[in-house]
Design a protein around this motif. Structure first.
Motif, PDB file in Angstrom:
ATOM      1  N   ALA A 165       0.829  -1.205   0.000  1.00 26.52           N
ATOM      2  CA  ALA A 165       0.000   0.000   0.000  1.00 26.52           C
ATOM      3  C   ALA A 165       0.862   1.253   0.000  1.00 26.52           C
ATOM      4  CB  ALA A 165      -0.918   0.004   1.221  1.00 26.52           C
ATOM      5  N   ASP A 166       0.416   2.267  -0.757  1.00 27.68           N
ATOM      6  CA  ASP A 166       1.063   3.578  -0.788  1.00 27.68           C
ATOM      7  C   ASP A 166      -0.018   4.644  -0.753  1.00 27.68           C
ATOM      8  OD1 ASP A 166       4.110   3.139  -1.426  1.00 27.68           O
ATOM      9  OD2 ASP A 166       3.014   1.752  -2.729  1.00 27.68           O
ATOM     10  N   ALA A 167       0.193   5.648   0.094  1.00 33.35           N
ATOM     11  CA  ALA A 167      -0.760   6.752   0.218  1.00 33.35           C
ATOM     12  C   ALA A 167       0.016   8.062   0.259  1.00 33.35           C
ATOM     13  CB  ALA A 167      -1.600   6.597   1.487  1.00 33.35           C
ATOM     14  N   PHE A 168      -0.418   9.031  -0.570  1.00 30.39           N
ATOM     15  CA  PHE A 168       0.335  10.288  -0.707  1.00 30.39           C
ATOM     16  C   PHE A 168      -0.616  11.480  -0.709  1.00 30.39           C
ATOM     17  CE2 PHE A 168       1.818  13.621  -3.655  1.00 30.39           C
ATOM     18  CZ  PHE A 168       2.944  14.053  -2.960  1.00 30.39           C
ATOM     19  N   ILE A 169      -0.222  12.516   0.047  1.00 28.96           N
ATOM     20  CA  ILE A 169      -0.956  13.784   0.061  1.00 28.96           C
ATOM     21  C   ILE A 169       0.049  14.933   0.000  1.00 28.96           C
ATOM     22  CG2 ILE A 169      -2.353  15.384   1.438  1.00 28.96           C
ATOM     23  CD1 ILE A 169      -4.074  13.236   0.394  1.00 28.96           C
ATOM     24  N   ASP A 170      -0.188  15.870  -0.928  1.00 28.67           N
ATOM     25  CA  ASP A 170       0.555  17.131  -0.977  1.00 28.67           C
ATOM     26  C   ASP A 170      -0.485  18.234  -1.049  1.00 28.67           C
ATOM     27  OD1 ASP A 170       2.319  19.219  -1.290  1.00 28.67           O
ATOM     28  OD2 ASP A 170       2.653  18.851  -3.433  1.00 28.67           O
ATOM     29  N   LYS A 171      -0.621  19.021   0.014  1.00 28.91           N
ATOM     30  CA  LYS A 171      -1.686  20.016   0.046  1.00 28.91           C
ATOM     31  C   LYS A 171      -1.180  21.342   0.604  1.00 28.91           C
ATOM     32  CE  LYS A 171      -3.316  18.690   4.671  1.00 28.91           C
ATOM     33  NZ  LYS A 171      -4.466  18.290   5.491  1.00 28.91           N
ATOM     34  N   ASP A 172      -1.834  22.411   0.170  1.00 29.60           N
ATOM     35  CA  ASP A 172      -1.516  23.755   0.654  1.00 29.60           C
ATOM     36  C   ASP A 172      -2.772  24.602   0.520  1.00 29.60           C
ATOM     37  OD1 ASP A 172      -0.410  26.123   1.454  1.00 29.60           O
ATOM     38  OD2 ASP A 172       0.636  26.507  -0.433  1.00 29.60           O
ATOM     39  N   GLY A 173      -3.356  24.980   1.647  1.00 31.64           N
ATOM     40  CA  GLY A 173      -4.505  25.874   1.624  1.00 31.64           C
ATOM     41  C   GLY A 173      -5.834  25.219   1.356  1.00 31.64           C
ATOM     42  N   ILE A 174      -5.932  23.906   1.496  1.00 27.98           N
ATOM     43  CA  ILE A 174      -7.207  23.222   1.321  1.00 27.98           C
ATOM     44  C   ILE A 174      -7.637  22.639   2.655  1.00 27.98           C
ATOM     45  CG2 ILE A 174      -6.191  21.000   0.680  1.00 27.98           C
ATOM     46  CD1 ILE A 174      -8.517  20.684  -1.304  1.00 27.98           C
ATOM     47  N   GLU A 175      -8.929  22.631   2.908  1.00 27.03           N
ATOM     48  CA  GLU A 175      -9.430  22.226   4.223  1.00 27.03           C
ATOM     49  C   GLU A 175      -9.176  20.748   4.529  1.00 27.03           C
ATOM     50  OE1 GLU A 175     -13.087  25.146   5.356  1.00 27.03           O
ATOM     51  OE2 GLU A 175     -13.562  23.493   4.019  1.00 27.03           O
TER      52      GLU A 175
END
Length: 251
Positions: A141-151
């Motif tokens: 399993a692989d899970a990735f998040i790249d976020k900036d300014g989102i709730e």
């Protein structure tokens, strides 16, 4: 000590410019995947002359996604194995599914005040397992998040299963569930679960899934147009500048 009028004006104009500046453009990307989806059988009794075996009575696979930025958005479905995707002006979604892997992705290059995005893939099967057999089900399993300014942004990939047996009228059951979740950054994990039969056959179900979601909801999004209070602040600054210049000419 009195503050020089020009310093006051500088502060007023700085505040006004900040109020007029547009909000920072938010962005987000989320991916989830399962790779090397597989199962293998182990013989728990080498003396019973029964070879380990598994029979699948039903199998299903598919996926779905949607991308909505304030207006109703249709849901696109993937039937069986394959791949589908959609590109929109401010982002996109995609999902793919094969017997040994699945992948879900969603990204938003710019995030509007209202945003709802989701993408997911799944596999499901029913099976019958031979006596004295261990079934091991696993996936990377692989899970990735790249976020900036989102709730909200979440990525998840997991496997689970349930199993039941009956020996001499005595029922038994087993369950396993493993999931990898990310709300920021890259995460990886080997997921694995197993079931054992005794002297009789066993029946069960296996399920694997990968999904991502992005959401944003702002009641009153910031506007690049100055509010009335900002105009009043700038006007006050201009009056102070005018008064300072008249005083300088008289001196």
């Amino acid at each position: 000590m009195l503050v020089h009028p020009l310093k006051i004006v500088a502060g007023l104009f700085a505040a006004g410019m900040l109020a007029c500046a547009p909000a920072h453009a938010a962005h987000a990307k989320a991916t989830a995947s399962l790779n090397n989806i597989q199962f293998y059988l182990t013989d728990l009794d080498l003396t019973d002359n029964i070879s380990p075996s598994i029979t699948f009575s039903a199998k299903d696979a598919g996926g779905s996604f949607f991308f909505s930025s304030g207006e109703p958005s249709p849901v696109d479905f993937l039937q069986g194995y394959g791949a589908i995707s959609r590109i929109v002006p401010n982002g996109g979604v995609s999902v793919s599914n094969t017997p040994a892997s699945m992948y879900a992705e969603a990204h938003a290059a710019t995030v509007p005040a209202i945003l709802g995005v989701g993408s997911s893939a799944y596999q499901f099967s029913r099976f019958i397992l031979s006596p004295s057999t261990r079934l091991t089900f696993s996936a990377q399993a692989d899970a990735f998040i790249d976020k900036d300014g989102i709730e909200k942004a979440v990525s998840s990939a997991g496997i689970n299963g349930d199993f039941s047996t009956s020996i001499n009228g005595v029922a038994g059951s087993e369950v396993f569930s493993m999931k990898l979740i990310s709300t920021q950054g890259q995460h990886s994990q080997l997921l694995q679960g197993s079931f054992d039969t005794g002297a009789a056959i066993g029946t069960g179900r296996l399920y694997a899934s990968a999904s991502v979601a992005l959401s944003q909801y702002i009641v009153e999004p910031p506007s690049p147009v100055p509010e009335p209070a900002t105009y009043a602040m700038l006007a006050a600054g201009l009056l102070v500048i005018g008064a300072a210049r008249r005083k300088a000419r008289k001196a």
